[in-house]
Scaffold this motif. Structure first.
Motif, PDB file in Angstrom:
ATOM      1  N   LEU A 127      -1.762   3.726  -4.040  1.00 42.62           N
ATOM      2  CA  LEU A 127      -2.153   4.110  -5.399  1.00 42.62           C
ATOM      3  C   LEU A 127      -1.944   2.950  -6.363  1.00 42.62           C
ATOM      4  N   GLY A 128      -1.214   1.954  -5.900  1.00 36.82           N
ATOM      5  CA  GLY A 128      -0.961   0.761  -6.696  1.00 36.82           C
ATOM      6  C   GLY A 128      -0.039  -0.153  -5.930  1.00 36.82           C
ATOM      7  N   SER A 129      -0.162  -1.443  -6.179  1.00 38.25           N
ATOM      8  CA  SER A 129       0.723  -2.400  -5.520  1.00 38.25           C
ATOM      9  C   SER A 129       0.912  -3.612  -6.419  1.00 38.25           C
ATOM     10  N   LEU A 130       1.989  -4.326  -6.159  1.00 43.76           N
ATOM     11  CA  LEU A 130       2.322  -5.510  -6.944  1.00 43.76           C
ATOM     12  C   LEU A 130       3.071  -6.473  -6.038  1.00 43.76           C
ATOM     13  N   GLY A 131       2.780  -7.753  -6.158  1.00 41.89           N
ATOM     14  CA  GLY A 131       3.438  -8.756  -5.329  1.00 41.89           C
ATOM     15  C   GLY A 131       2.676  -8.991  -4.054  1.00 41.89           C
ATOM     16  N   GLY A 132       3.399  -9.298  -3.007  1.00 41.42           N
ATOM     17  CA  GLY A 132       2.768  -9.625  -1.733  1.00 41.42           C
ATOM     18  C   GLY A 132       2.354 -11.084  -1.714  1.00 41.42           C
ATOM     19  N   GLY A 133       1.325 -11.394  -0.974  1.00 40.83           N
ATOM     20  CA  GLY A 133       0.834 -12.758  -0.879  1.00 40.83           C
ATOM     21  C   GLY A 133       0.396 -13.064   0.534  1.00 40.83           C
ATOM     22  N   PRO A 134       0.261 -14.358   0.855  1.00 40.37           N
ATOM     23  CA  PRO A 134      -0.239 -14.745   2.176  1.00 40.37           C
ATOM     24  C   PRO A 134       0.619 -14.224   3.332  1.00 40.37           C
ATOM     25  N   GLU A 135       1.919 -14.116   3.114  1.00 43.88           N
ATOM     26  CA  GLU A 135       2.807 -13.649   4.182  1.00 43.88           C
ATOM     27  C   GLU A 135       2.985 -12.131   4.196  1.00 43.88           C
ATOM     28  N   LEU A 136       2.470 -11.447   3.177  1.00 46.10           N
ATOM     29  CA  LEU A 136       2.636  -9.998   3.098  1.00 46.10           C
ATOM     30  C   LEU A 136       1.394  -9.361   2.485  1.00 46.10           C
ATOM     31  N   ASP A 137       0.559  -8.791   3.329  1.00 45.14           N
ATOM     32  CA  ASP A 137      -0.614  -8.046   2.884  1.00 45.14           C
ATOM     33  C   ASP A 137      -0.143  -6.611   2.618  1.00 45.14           C
ATOM     34  N   LEU A 138      -0.037  -6.259   1.346  1.00 43.00           N
ATOM     35  CA  LEU A 138       0.528  -4.950   0.987  1.00 43.00           C
ATOM     36  C   LEU A 138      -0.342  -3.784   1.451  1.00 43.00           C
ATOM     37  N   GLU A 139      -1.640  -3.969   1.524  1.00 43.33           N
ATOM     38  CA  GLU A 139      -2.505  -2.885   2.007  1.00 43.33           C
ATOM     39  C   GLU A 139      -2.212  -2.588   3.482  1.00 43.33           C
ATOM     40  N   VAL A 140      -2.049  -3.631   4.276  1.00 43.53           N
ATOM     41  CA  VAL A 140      -1.724  -3.456   5.693  1.00 43.53           C
ATOM     42  C   VAL A 140      -0.320  -2.867   5.842  1.00 43.53           C
ATOM     43  N   ALA A 141       0.634  -3.373   5.051  1.00 40.80           N
ATOM     44  CA  ALA A 141       2.004  -2.856   5.096  1.00 40.80           C
ATOM     45  C   ALA A 141       2.038  -1.382   4.701  1.00 40.80           C
ATOM     46  N   ALA A 142       1.268  -1.009   3.684  1.00 50.13           N
ATOM     47  CA  ALA A 142       1.227   0.388   3.239  1.00 50.13           C
ATOM     48  C   ALA A 142       0.659   1.287   4.332  1.00 50.13           C
ATOM     49  N   ALA A 143      -0.430   0.853   4.951  1.00 50.70           N
ATOM     50  CA  ALA A 143      -1.051   1.652   6.012  1.00 50.70           C
ATOM     51  C   ALA A 143      -0.114   1.788   7.211  1.00 50.70           C
ATOM     52  N   GLY A 144       0.530   0.698   7.611  1.00 51.45           N
ATOM     53  CA  GLY A 144       1.462   0.748   8.736  1.00 51.45           C
ATOM     54  C   GLY A 144       2.676   1.600   8.437  1.00 51.45           C
ATOM     55  N   SER A 145       3.187   1.499   7.231  1.00 53.01           N
ATOM     56  CA  SER A 145       4.351   2.302   6.842  1.00 53.01           C
ATOM     57  C   SER A 145       4.008   3.783   6.782  1.00 53.01           C
ATOM     58  N   THR A 146       2.759   4.076   6.480  1.00 55.81           N
ATOM     59  CA  THR A 146       2.302   5.470   6.488  1.00 55.81           C
ATOM     60  C   THR A 146       2.515   6.087   7.863  1.00 55.81           C
ATOM     61  N   GLU A 147       2.197   5.327   8.911  1.00 53.90           N
ATOM     62  CA  GLU A 147       2.375   5.836  10.271  1.00 53.90           C
ATOM     63  C   GLU A 147       3.858   6.088  10.579  1.00 53.90           C
ATOM     64  N   VAL A 148       4.722   5.226  10.078  1.00 50.31           N
ATOM     65  CA  VAL A 148       6.165   5.397  10.274  1.00 50.31           C
ATOM     66  C   VAL A 148       6.639   6.686   9.596  1.00 50.31           C
ATOM     67  N   VAL A 149       6.220   6.894   8.350  1.00 52.87           N
ATOM     68  CA  VAL A 149       6.623   8.094   7.613  1.00 52.87           C
ATOM     69  C   VAL A 149       6.101   9.349   8.301  1.00 52.87           C
TER      70      VAL A 149
END
Length: 121
Positions: free
Chosen positions: A30-52
């Motif tokens: 729904l929103g993100s801030l930060g991240g960068g070349p070493e951290l794609d927040l969209e990918v991290a969010a999707a992967g963390s969704t599976e963990v939750v």
């Protein structure tokens, strides 16, 4: 507090690399801030969704009448802290990536609890 302010507050936590507010039904941020070349927040969010989702399913399968508060993933250089938001916030979580050398997990958890309490979605 709105989503933008909540994410700014999360990024003010010592060691923060990136933060996102995620709907774990859809896996969409729904929103993100930060991240960068070493951290794609969209990918991290999707992967963390599976963990939750996996943890919520496990509690249901075990018939444990409780809810997930935090999930911590420890990497060599980074922590991923997932704060599942309580009732009244839908099926959302705050994702916070932290630099392991600079972060204080206890303080980060404390700040995320405060952000959750003040968040209006």
């Amino acid at each position: 507090m709105n989503i933008e302010t909540a994410l700014k507050e999360a990024m003010a936590i010592e060691g923060a690399i990136g933060a996102a507010l995620v709907d774990y039904d859809s896996g969409m941020s729904l929103g993100s801030l930060g991240g960068g070349p070493e951290l794609d927040l969209e990918v991290a969010a999707a992967g963390s969704t599976e963990v939750v989702r996996a943890e919520v399913r496990t509690l249901e399968s075990l018939a444990i009448d409780d809810s997930v508060e935090d999930i911590l993933i420890t990497l060599n250089r980074q922590y991923s802290l997932i704060r599942v938001l309580g009732r009244g916030h839908g099926r959302l979580f705050l994702y916070l990536a932290l630099n392991r050398e600079r972060a204080n997990l206890a303080l980060a958890r404390h700040h995320l609890r405060r952000i959750e309490a003040e968040l209006s979605v």
